[in-house]
Design a protein around this motif. Structure first.
Motif, PDB file in Angstrom:
ATOM      1  N   LEU A  77     -47.381  25.006   4.548  1.00  0.00           N
ATOM      2  CA  LEU A  77     -48.599  25.472   3.895  1.00  0.00           C
ATOM      3  C   LEU A  77     -48.218  25.935   2.494  1.00  0.00           C
ATOM      4  O   LEU A  77     -47.241  26.680   2.339  1.00  0.00           O
ATOM      5  CB  LEU A  77     -49.214  26.630   4.678  1.00  0.00           C
ATOM      6  N   VAL A  78     -48.956  25.496   1.504  1.00  0.00           N
ATOM      7  CA  VAL A  78     -48.608  25.780   0.113  1.00  0.00           C
ATOM      8  C   VAL A  78     -49.756  26.532  -0.567  1.00  0.00           C
ATOM      9  O   VAL A  78     -50.930  26.250  -0.318  1.00  0.00           O
ATOM     10  CB  VAL A  78     -48.319  24.474  -0.653  1.00  0.00           C
ATOM     11  N   LEU A  79     -49.397  27.473  -1.409  1.00  0.00           N
ATOM     12  CA  LEU A  79     -50.382  28.143  -2.261  1.00  0.00           C
ATOM     13  C   LEU A  79     -49.901  28.021  -3.703  1.00  0.00           C
ATOM     14  O   LEU A  79     -48.908  28.647  -4.088  1.00  0.00           O
ATOM     15  CB  LEU A  79     -50.554  29.611  -1.879  1.00  0.00           C
ATOM     16  N   GLN A  80     -50.571  27.202  -4.468  1.00  0.00           N
ATOM     17  CA  GLN A  80     -50.276  27.053  -5.904  1.00  0.00           C
ATOM     18  C   GLN A  80     -51.112  28.079  -6.650  1.00  0.00           C
ATOM     19  O   GLN A  80     -52.339  28.060  -6.555  1.00  0.00           O
ATOM     20  CB  GLN A  80     -50.606  25.640  -6.377  1.00  0.00           C
ATOM     21  N   MET A  81     -50.443  28.958  -7.386  1.00  0.00           N
ATOM     22  CA  MET A  81     -51.128  30.032  -8.086  1.00  0.00           C
ATOM     23  C   MET A  81     -50.918  29.859  -9.581  1.00  0.00           C
ATOM     24  O   MET A  81     -49.776  29.941 -10.063  1.00  0.00           O
ATOM     25  CB  MET A  81     -50.580  31.393  -7.626  1.00  0.00           C
ATOM     26  N   ASN A  82     -51.999  29.615 -10.294  1.00  0.00           N
ATOM     27  CA  ASN A  82     -51.948  29.427 -11.741  1.00  0.00           C
ATOM     28  C   ASN A  82     -52.662  30.578 -12.438  1.00  0.00           C
ATOM     29  O   ASN A  82     -53.491  31.273 -11.846  1.00  0.00           O
ATOM     30  CB  ASN A  82     -52.605  28.099 -12.116  1.00  0.00           C
ATOM     31  N   ASN A  83     -52.352  30.735 -13.706  1.00  0.00           N
ATOM     32  CA  ASN A  83     -53.001  31.763 -14.526  1.00  0.00           C
ATOM     33  C   ASN A  83     -52.989  33.126 -13.808  1.00  0.00           C
ATOM     34  O   ASN A  83     -54.033  33.779 -13.665  1.00  0.00           O
ATOM     35  CB  ASN A  83     -54.441  31.348 -14.848  1.00  0.00           C
ATOM     36  N   LEU A  84     -51.814  33.526 -13.381  1.00  0.00           N
ATOM     37  CA  LEU A  84     -51.695  34.768 -12.624  1.00  0.00           C
ATOM     38  C   LEU A  84     -52.062  35.981 -13.469  1.00  0.00           C
ATOM     39  O   LEU A  84     -51.849  36.002 -14.689  1.00  0.00           O
ATOM     40  CB  LEU A  84     -50.277  34.901 -12.065  1.00  0.00           C
ATOM     41  N   ARG A  85     -52.607  36.969 -12.787  1.00  0.00           N
ATOM     42  CA  ARG A  85     -53.048  38.210 -13.424  1.00  0.00           C
ATOM     43  C   ARG A  85     -52.318  39.391 -12.781  1.00  0.00           C
ATOM     44  O   ARG A  85     -51.890  39.287 -11.625  1.00  0.00           O
ATOM     45  CB  ARG A  85     -54.554  38.384 -13.225  1.00  0.00           C
ATOM     46  N   PRO A  86     -52.197  40.497 -13.500  1.00  0.00           N
ATOM     47  CA  PRO A  86     -51.540  41.670 -12.897  1.00  0.00           C
ATOM     48  C   PRO A  86     -52.176  42.090 -11.575  1.00  0.00           C
ATOM     49  O   PRO A  86     -51.471  42.546 -10.658  1.00  0.00           O
ATOM     50  CB  PRO A  86     -51.715  42.751 -13.968  1.00  0.00           C
ATOM     51  N   GLU A  87     -53.481  41.914 -11.436  1.00  0.00           N
ATOM     52  CA  GLU A  87     -54.157  42.297 -10.197  1.00  0.00           C
ATOM     53  C   GLU A  87     -53.836  41.375  -9.020  1.00  0.00           C
ATOM     54  O   GLU A  87     -54.225  41.646  -7.885  1.00  0.00           O
ATOM     55  CB  GLU A  87     -55.678  42.380 -10.388  1.00  0.00           C
ATOM     56  N   ASP A  88     -53.096  40.289  -9.274  1.00  0.00           N
ATOM     57  CA  ASP A  88     -52.636  39.420  -8.180  1.00  0.00           C
ATOM     58  C   ASP A  88     -51.355  39.962  -7.540  1.00  0.00           C
ATOM     59  O   ASP A  88     -50.888  39.410  -6.534  1.00  0.00           O
ATOM     60  CB  ASP A  88     -52.385  38.000  -8.693  1.00  0.00           C
ATOM     61  N   THR A  89     -50.790  41.006  -8.124  1.00  0.00           N
ATOM     62  CA  THR A  89     -49.566  41.591  -7.580  1.00  0.00           C
ATOM     63  C   THR A  89     -49.793  42.087  -6.156  1.00  0.00           C
ATOM     64  O   THR A  89     -50.717  42.869  -5.902  1.00  0.00           O
ATOM     65  CB  THR A  89     -49.095  42.755  -8.467  1.00  0.00           C
TER      66      THR A  89
END
Length: 114
Positions: A77-89
């Motif tokens: 299972l893959v999660l590609q995370m782009n344009n990460l933000r500090p609130e994604d921490t």
């Protein structure tokens, strides 16, 4: 089902990360697979899920930036995370639901600096 997550790390805002979760069972036979996250002081949050017969869902906060996918050959299972933000921490955890049972990976830390 055993789940092994990897791919977390420390990145700057705007950068990308790719999380992977390898399952010990044939992933295409698992009715629900998902990514959750938990930030300090916050509740568990469903980030994205793939449900047989219902398709893919995303939390509003990640729509357009994150993509969940499933590799049936690699049972991953893959999660590609782009344009990460500090609130994604958060600590990101992969989840599988089969029958009445919930299975969890060990979690991988994602830290996004501003």
């Amino acid at each position: 089902v055993q789940l092994q997550a990897s791919g977390g790390g420390l990145v700057q805002a705007g950068e990308s990360l790719r999380l992977s979760c390898v399952a010990s069972a044939s992933i295409h036979t698992i009715p629900v697979v998902a990514w959750y996250r938990q930030a300090p002081g916050k509740q568990h949050e469903l980030v994205a899920s793939i449900r047989h017969g219902f398709g893919i869902d995303y939390a509003d906060s990640v729509k357009g930036r994150f993509t969940i996918s499933r590799d049936n050959v690699k049972n991953t299972l893959v999660l590609q995370m782009n344009n990460l933000r500090p609130e994604d921490t958060a600590v990101y955890l992969c989840n599988a639901q089969k029958g009445n049972l919930d299975y969890w990976g060990q979690g991988t830390q994602v830290t996004v600096s501003s």
